[in-house]
Design an enzyme around this catalytic site. Structure first.
Site, PDB file in Angstrom:
ATOM      1  N   ASN A 212       0.854  -1.190   0.000  1.00 35.60           N
ATOM      2  CA  ASN A 212       0.000   0.000   0.000  1.00 35.60           C
ATOM      3  C   ASN A 212       0.894   1.245   0.000  1.00 35.60           C
ATOM      4  O   ASN A 212       2.106   1.134   0.176  1.00 35.60           O
ATOM      5  CB  ASN A 212      -0.944  -0.029   1.215  1.00 35.60           C
ATOM      6  CG  ASN A 212      -0.161  -0.021   2.511  1.00 35.60           C
ATOM      7  OD1 ASN A 212       0.499   0.957   2.842  1.00 35.60           O
ATOM      8  ND2 ASN A 212      -0.199  -1.129   3.245  1.00 35.60           N
ATOM      9  N   ASP A 281      -3.760  -6.580   5.560  1.00 34.55           N
ATOM     10  CA  ASP A 281      -4.698  -7.496   6.230  1.00 34.55           C
ATOM     11  C   ASP A 281      -4.632  -8.895   5.635  1.00 34.55           C
ATOM     12  O   ASP A 281      -5.040  -9.861   6.269  1.00 34.55           O
ATOM     13  CB  ASP A 281      -6.130  -6.958   6.092  1.00 34.55           C
ATOM     14  CG  ASP A 281      -6.314  -5.672   6.888  1.00 34.55           C
ATOM     15  OD1 ASP A 281      -5.820  -5.629   8.041  1.00 34.55           O
ATOM     16  OD2 ASP A 281      -6.910  -4.713   6.375  1.00 34.55           O
ATOM     17  N   PRO A 308      -1.343 -11.813  10.670  1.00 32.31           N
ATOM     18  CA  PRO A 308      -1.577 -11.619  12.108  1.00 32.31           C
ATOM     19  C   PRO A 308      -1.986 -10.175  12.392  1.00 32.31           C
ATOM     20  O   PRO A 308      -1.489  -9.260  11.722  1.00 32.31           O
ATOM     21  CB  PRO A 308      -0.226 -11.925  12.753  1.00 32.31           C
ATOM     22  CG  PRO A 308       0.777 -11.985  11.673  1.00 32.31           C
ATOM     23  CD  PRO A 308       0.066 -12.120  10.359  1.00 32.31           C
ATOM     24  N   ASP A 309      -2.894  -9.988  13.345  1.00 32.86           N
ATOM     25  CA  ASP A 309      -3.300  -8.624  13.722  1.00 32.86           C
ATOM     26  C   ASP A 309      -2.364  -8.152  14.838  1.00 32.86           C
ATOM     27  O   ASP A 309      -2.460  -8.591  15.986  1.00 32.86           O
ATOM     28  CB  ASP A 309      -4.762  -8.616  14.191  1.00 32.86           C
ATOM     29  CG  ASP A 309      -5.281  -7.187  14.260  1.00 32.86           C
ATOM     30  OD1 ASP A 309      -4.549  -6.319  14.790  1.00 32.86           O
ATOM     31  OD2 ASP A 309      -6.404  -6.941  13.781  1.00 32.86           O
ATOM     32  N   LYS A 340     -13.562  -0.174  15.495  1.00 28.31           N
ATOM     33  CA  LYS A 340     -12.236  -0.830  15.507  1.00 28.31           C
ATOM     34  C   LYS A 340     -11.594  -0.714  16.884  1.00 28.31           C
ATOM     35  O   LYS A 340     -10.949  -1.642  17.362  1.00 28.31           O
ATOM     36  CB  LYS A 340     -11.313  -0.140  14.486  1.00 28.31           C
ATOM     37  CG  LYS A 340     -11.157  -0.943  13.216  1.00 28.31           C
ATOM     38  CD  LYS A 340     -10.260  -0.268  12.212  1.00 28.31           C
ATOM     39  CE  LYS A 340     -10.691  -0.769  10.841  1.00 28.31           C
ATOM     40  NZ  LYS A 340     -10.157  -0.005   9.736  1.00 28.31           N
TER      41      LYS A 340
HETATM   42  O1  PMT Z   1       2.605   6.393   6.360  1.00 29.61           O
HETATM   43  P1  PMT Z   1       1.935   7.652   5.828  1.00 29.61           P
HETATM   44  O2  PMT Z   1       2.138   7.837   4.342  1.00 29.61           O
HETATM   45  O3  PMT Z   1       2.297   8.879   6.627  1.00 29.61           O
HETATM   46  O4  PMT Z   1       0.347   7.452   5.980  1.00 29.61           O
HETATM   47  C1  PMT Z   1      -0.216   7.434   7.248  1.00 29.61           C
HETATM   48  C2  PMT Z   1      -1.297   6.331   7.355  1.00 29.61           C
HETATM   49  C3  PMT Z   1      -2.464   6.682   6.447  1.00 29.61           C
HETATM   50  C4  PMT Z   1      -0.722   4.970   6.960  1.00 29.61           C
HETATM   51  C5  PMT Z   1      -1.722   6.323   8.866  1.00 29.61           C
HETATM   52  O5  PMT Z   1      -2.213   7.597   9.217  1.00 29.61           O
HETATM   53  C6  PMT Z   1      -2.795   5.301   9.131  1.00 29.61           C
HETATM   54  O6  PMT Z   1      -3.988   5.554   9.014  1.00 29.61           O
HETATM   55  N1  PMT Z   1      -2.356   4.054   9.534  1.00 29.61           N
HETATM   56  C7  PMT Z   1      -3.222   2.919   9.777  1.00 29.61           C
HETATM   57  C8  PMT Z   1      -3.620   2.319   8.465  1.00 29.61           C
HETATM   58  C9  PMT Z   1      -4.396   1.024   8.642  1.00 29.61           C
HETATM   59  O7  PMT Z   1      -3.862  -0.032   8.437  1.00 29.61           O
HETATM   60  O8  PMT Z   1      -5.597   1.190   9.110  1.00 29.61           O
HETATM   61  P2  PMT Z   1      -6.600  -0.067   9.429  1.00 29.61           P
HETATM   62  O9  PMT Z   1      -7.874   0.581   9.681  1.00 29.61           O
HETATM   63  O10 PMT Z   1      -6.509  -1.075   8.358  1.00 29.61           O
HETATM   64  O11 PMT Z   1      -5.999  -0.711  10.735  1.00 29.61           O
HETATM   65  C10 PMT Z   1      -6.421  -0.331  12.047  1.00 29.61           C
HETATM   66  C11 PMT Z   1      -5.275  -0.464  13.032  1.00 29.61           C
HETATM   67  O12 PMT Z   1      -4.888  -1.839  13.136  1.00 29.61           O
HETATM   68  C12 PMT Z   1      -4.022   0.301  12.649  1.00 29.61           C
HETATM   69  O13 PMT Z   1      -3.472   0.876  13.810  1.00 29.61           O
HETATM   70  C13 PMT Z   1      -3.102  -0.785  12.084  1.00 29.61           C
HETATM   71  O14 PMT Z   1      -1.713  -0.466  12.321  1.00 29.61           O
HETATM   72  C14 PMT Z   1      -3.523  -2.003  12.879  1.00 29.61           C
HETATM   73  N2  PMT Z   1      -3.367  -3.291  12.178  1.00 29.61           N
HETATM   74  C15 PMT Z   1      -4.007  -3.534  11.002  1.00 29.61           C
HETATM   75  C16 PMT Z   1      -3.871  -4.780  10.393  1.00 29.61           C
HETATM   76  C17 PMT Z   1      -3.052  -5.746  11.005  1.00 29.61           C
HETATM   77  N3  PMT Z   1      -2.865  -6.939  10.443  1.00 29.61           N
HETATM   78  N4  PMT Z   1      -2.424  -5.459  12.168  1.00 29.61           N
HETATM   79  C18 PMT Z   1      -2.572  -4.253  12.759  1.00 29.61           C
HETATM   80  O15 PMT Z   1      -1.998  -3.998  13.819  1.00 29.61           O
END
Ligand code: PMT
Length: 406
Positions: A212, A281, A308-309, A340
């Site tokens: 991404n 994911d 893994p999360d 979330k």
């Molecule tokens: O890196 P930049 O270019 O500055 O951009 C910043 C950003 C957009 C990446 C950042 O601000 C951001 O939003 N990061 C989280 C992106 C994300 O994966 O969102 P999510 O809604 O899919 O995940 C929710 C949370 O779970 C996040 O804290 C993520 O780190 C965490 N996660 C997700 C999937 C996974 N397998 N393990 C996780 O820990």
């Protein structure tokens, strides 16, 4: 010497006009070898003893002498913004007197009045000057205001006398710098912070992957700000092209599985976890060991399985840190983020409207709403990622404090 204490630290070395100025060359060289970023400020009188070219060559940075040299910024203020710690070595009776009495008539004495970081004074002079009531009163006044005084050593002095007034060896000065860095304070002082940043890459074959557009900027800004606030910070970073933040330990990973493993190595050892990484994911169920050929194929199916999360695993740690996550959303931003937060067991979530111009992936700015575990929402305007990091850490600091008071 604990090189990790000095690596990446920004140190201003002030050199004043005494024979011991030559010893400052060894001090500066030792700091640079330990990977500190050193800026030397010399007084006019120091230049009678050592050439500025020596310090420029040792540090790789220009040497500052002149308050009036033309610059785009205000030099003495820029030095204060730069410095994690300042050491004046050797410190003459003159600079000690000026600093104690608020006299600002050259670059070093002016800068001394702007520093908010720890300041170390290493006096070196004739023993009778050192023992004089004026110098002793000035040193006492400075110590009372928080300056750290390195006791001069006894021995043979350049004037031919034997007594107290020698600049201690480099090892003693470095130890004073390390001690000042360790105890420099800040609202997150003494806390351990673990941050994830950047994308992950999930391999299809040796030359292809699913990923991404995360640049890592958001997570790097959080790590840098936490370090600036005095925390001991580790940053687990996916592949990005950013410089490591100063003073931050960086663990480089590629895939979600590697990020999970790297984070798990800190289980139970951190006070605050911030998950800013855009962790994939899904990953291809099998990564081919050989490059997949496209010959004879019009289409290809890749079976995907969950990764893994990372953040949900952190929520199961004992003791559990305060957990801050991000949610990259394009619709129902706050509601989806709040869901979330509950599902993954976070304390605070940064709802990130990645559909808005100037927000989310890649750029220098972001537009977020902070939502905490008791339902408080703070909608922030479009701002720099550094400012988002500061707002997030303000709130995380409150959550840590309220947990400690329970
Ligand atoms: O890196 P930049 O270019 O500055 O951009 C910043 C950003 C957009 C990446 C950042 O601000 C951001 O939003 N990061 C989280 C992106 C994300 O994966 O969102 P999510 O809604 O899919 O995940 C929710 C949370 O779970 C996040 O804290 C993520 O780190 C965490 N996660 C997700 C999937 C996974 N397998 N393990 C996780 O820990």
């Amino acid at each position: 010497m604990a090189e990790s204490t000095l690596r990446g630290r920004r140190i201003v070395v002030g050199v004043t006009g005494g024979i011991a100025a030559y010893k400052a060359c060894d001090l500066v060289s030792t700091l640079v070898k330990a990977e500190a970023d050193v800026q030397v400020v010399m007084t006019e009188n120091a230049r009678r003893f050592v050439g500025e070219i020596t310090f420029a060559a040792l540090t790789g940075n220009p040497v500052s002498c002149d308050l009036w040299a033309p610059r785009a910024d205000v030099h003495h203020v820029a030095l204060a913004d730069f410095a994690d710690v300042v050491i004046i070595a050797p410190a003459t009776a003159n600079i000690i007197g000026k600093y104690a009495n608020g006299i600002a008539d050259d670059l070093l004495s002016t800068a001394l009045l702007t520093f908010t970081c720890p300041v170390i004074i290493a006096p070196a002079m004739n023993s009778r000057m050192l023992a004089s009531a004026a110098v002793q009163a000035n040193l006492e006044a400075l110590a009372e205001r928080g300056a750290r005084i390195v006791e001069p050593e006894e021995g043979w002095l350049a004037c031919g006398e034997v007594g107290a007034g020698r600049l201690p060896d480099t090892g003693v000065l470095v130890a004073a710098i390390e001690e000042a860095l360790r105890s420099r304070g800040g609202p997150l002082s003494g806390l351990r912070v673990l941050v994830t940043a950047g994308p992950t890459r999930e391999p299809i074959d040796p030359v292809r992957f699913i990923s991404n557009p995360s640049s890592g900027r958001m997570g790097y800004a959080v790590a840098a700000e936490a370090e600036r606030r005095g925390a001991s910070v580790t940053l687990v970073s996916g592949p990005v092209s950013l410089e490591p933040p100063l003073g931050v330990e960086v663990v480089a990973v590629t895939s979600a599985a590697e990020m999970h493993e790297a984070v798990e190595a800190y289980a139970g050892e951190v006070d605050l976890f911030v998950g800013a990484a855009a962790v994939a994911d899904w990953r291809p169920a099998e990564a081919s060991g050989e490059k997949l050929s496209k010959d004879g194929r019009d289409e290809m199916t890749v079976r995907m399985v969950r990764t893994p999360d990372v953040i949900a695993s952190v929520a199961r740690w004992e003791p559990r840190p305060v957990i801050v996550g991000f949610a990259a959303e394009t619709r129902d931003v706050v509601a989806n983020a709040a869901e979330k937060l509950r599902r993954k067991g976070m304390d605070l979530i940064v709802a990130n409207d990645v559909g808005q111009p100037g927000a989310g992936f890649g750029g220098e700015t972001n537009k977020v709403t902070l939502v905490d575990v008791i339902g408080r929402e703070t909608d922030l305007p479009l701002m720099s990622k550094a400012a988002v990091a500061a707002a997030l850490l303000d709130r995380a600091g409150e959550l840590i404090a309220s947990r400690e008071s329970q």
